[in-house]
Design a protein around this motif. Structure first.
Motif, PDB file in Angstrom:
ATOM      1  N   ASN A  11     -61.867  -4.335  71.240  1.00 54.61           N
ATOM      2  CA  ASN A  11     -61.775  -3.058  70.784  1.00 54.61           C
ATOM      3  C   ASN A  11     -60.191  -2.671  70.878  1.00 54.61           C
ATOM      4  O   ASN A  11     -59.597  -3.132  71.654  1.00 54.61           O
ATOM      5  CB  ASN A  11     -62.628  -1.999  71.394  1.00 54.61           C
ATOM      6  N   LEU A  12     -59.774  -1.838  69.929  1.00 56.94           N
ATOM      7  CA  LEU A  12     -58.438  -1.397  69.953  1.00 56.94           C
ATOM      8  C   LEU A  12     -58.432  -0.365  71.134  1.00 56.94           C
ATOM      9  O   LEU A  12     -59.745   0.286  71.479  1.00 56.94           O
ATOM     10  CB  LEU A  12     -58.253  -0.676  68.645  1.00 56.94           C
ATOM     11  N   LEU A  13     -57.414  -0.109  72.110  1.00 64.52           N
ATOM     12  CA  LEU A  13     -57.429   0.730  73.063  1.00 64.52           C
ATOM     13  C   LEU A  13     -56.628   1.938  72.706  1.00 64.52           C
ATOM     14  O   LEU A  13     -55.454   1.952  71.897  1.00 64.52           O
ATOM     15  CB  LEU A  13     -56.692   0.302  74.055  1.00 64.52           C
ATOM     16  N   LEU A  14     -57.024   3.102  73.004  1.00 66.78           N
ATOM     17  CA  LEU A  14     -56.295   4.341  72.706  1.00 66.78           C
ATOM     18  C   LEU A  14     -55.416   4.713  73.974  1.00 66.78           C
ATOM     19  O   LEU A  14     -56.172   4.820  74.829  1.00 66.78           O
ATOM     20  CB  LEU A  14     -57.320   5.482  72.275  1.00 66.78           C
ATOM     21  N   ASP A  15     -54.245   5.152  73.972  1.00 65.71           N
ATOM     22  CA  ASP A  15     -53.713   5.695  75.159  1.00 65.71           C
ATOM     23  C   ASP A  15     -53.876   6.974  75.427  1.00 65.71           C
ATOM     24  O   ASP A  15     -54.332   7.846  74.609  1.00 65.71           O
ATOM     25  CB  ASP A  15     -52.199   5.245  75.129  1.00 65.71           C
ATOM     26  N   CYS A  16     -53.316   7.173  76.737  1.00 68.59           N
ATOM     27  CA  CYS A  16     -53.251   8.741  77.001  1.00 68.59           C
ATOM     28  C   CYS A  16     -51.646   9.091  77.069  1.00 68.59           C
ATOM     29  O   CYS A  16     -50.997   8.430  77.628  1.00 68.59           O
ATOM     30  CB  CYS A  16     -53.603   8.761  78.579  1.00 68.59           C
ATOM     31  N   LYS A  17     -51.490  10.162  76.343  1.00 59.84           N
ATOM     32  CA  LYS A  17     -50.004  10.126  76.123  1.00 59.84           C
ATOM     33  C   LYS A  17     -49.264  10.308  77.238  1.00 59.84           C
ATOM     34  O   LYS A  17     -47.929  10.175  77.189  1.00 59.84           O
ATOM     35  CB  LYS A  17     -49.754  11.414  74.921  1.00 59.84           C
ATOM     36  N   THR A  18     -49.727  10.986  78.315  1.00 61.13           N
ATOM     37  CA  THR A  18     -48.743  11.126  79.389  1.00 61.13           C
ATOM     38  C   THR A  18     -48.996   9.981  80.566  1.00 61.13           C
ATOM     39  O   THR A  18     -48.479  10.067  81.604  1.00 61.13           O
ATOM     40  CB  THR A  18     -49.512  12.522  80.441  1.00 61.13           C
ATOM     41  N   ARG A  19     -49.372   8.837  79.928  1.00 60.22           N
ATOM     42  CA  ARG A  19     -49.472   7.689  80.983  1.00 60.22           C
ATOM     43  C   ARG A  19     -48.797   6.705  80.237  1.00 60.22           C
ATOM     44  O   ARG A  19     -49.498   6.251  79.349  1.00 60.22           O
ATOM     45  CB  ARG A  19     -50.936   7.433  81.407  1.00 60.22           C
TER      46      ARG A  19
END
Length: 170
Positions: free
Chosen positions: A60-68
């Protein structure tokens, strides 16, 4: 004064500032990841068919956490890895793949520049890390970053060296 692309200057606020070129590119990658993460139909019936064909298993594609920032590295790495299946899935959905070859090269360069930092941070956070080990980790990270011959690599190297120098006692 001239603003750098990776600004690591803040004392209290130690956030990393990306220039608009990288911010826009990362935002577009994030948008495509969201498209597939939020729709099981688009992911399972569209993307995963091509991923299994190319990779032999589901990824799967991974979605980031903008603050990490380290989650952004993982998101960009996986997107770059699955760029061809994503392109085929978007064509099937009558959407355009808005990433040129220079964009994909920039993504690859960002990942190559930030991965040594991610490894260094992981090693520095280990319980058995001593000052001697920490110094060696910093040296190896600087050495690895200095070998990168890309704009992103040079910017990250310069910011890293400057930040390490600023944190040391005179």
């Amino acid at each position: 004064s001239e603003e750098s692309d990776f600004n690591l200057e803040g004392q209290e606020d130690e956030s990393v500032e990306l220039n608009s070129q990288y911010k826009d590119l990362i935002g577009r990658v994030r948008k495509e990841c969201k498209r597939f993460k939020r729709s099981p139909v688009k992911n399972d019936d569209g993307l995963q068919v091509y991923v299994i064909e190319a990779e032999g298993k589901e990824k799967n594609l991974l979605l980031d956490c903008k603050t990490r920032w380290n989650s952004t590295v993982l998101m960009l790495k996986r997107f770059h890895e699955l760029r061809y299946p994503v392109k085929h899935a978007l064509i099937d959905m009558d959407k355009s793949f808005d990433f040129s070859e220079p964009d994909m090269k920039t993504i690859e360069d960002i990942v190559a520049a930030l991965e040594p930092l991610q490894i260094a941070v992981t090693k520095l956070c280990r319980r058995d890390c001593t000052l001697v080990k920490a110094e060696r980790i910093l040296e190896l990270t600087m050495e690895t970053l200095s070998k990168l011959e890309t704009d992103v690599g040079n910017q990250v190297y310069d910011a890293f060296v400057e930040r390490v120098k600023a944190r040391r006692n005179a």
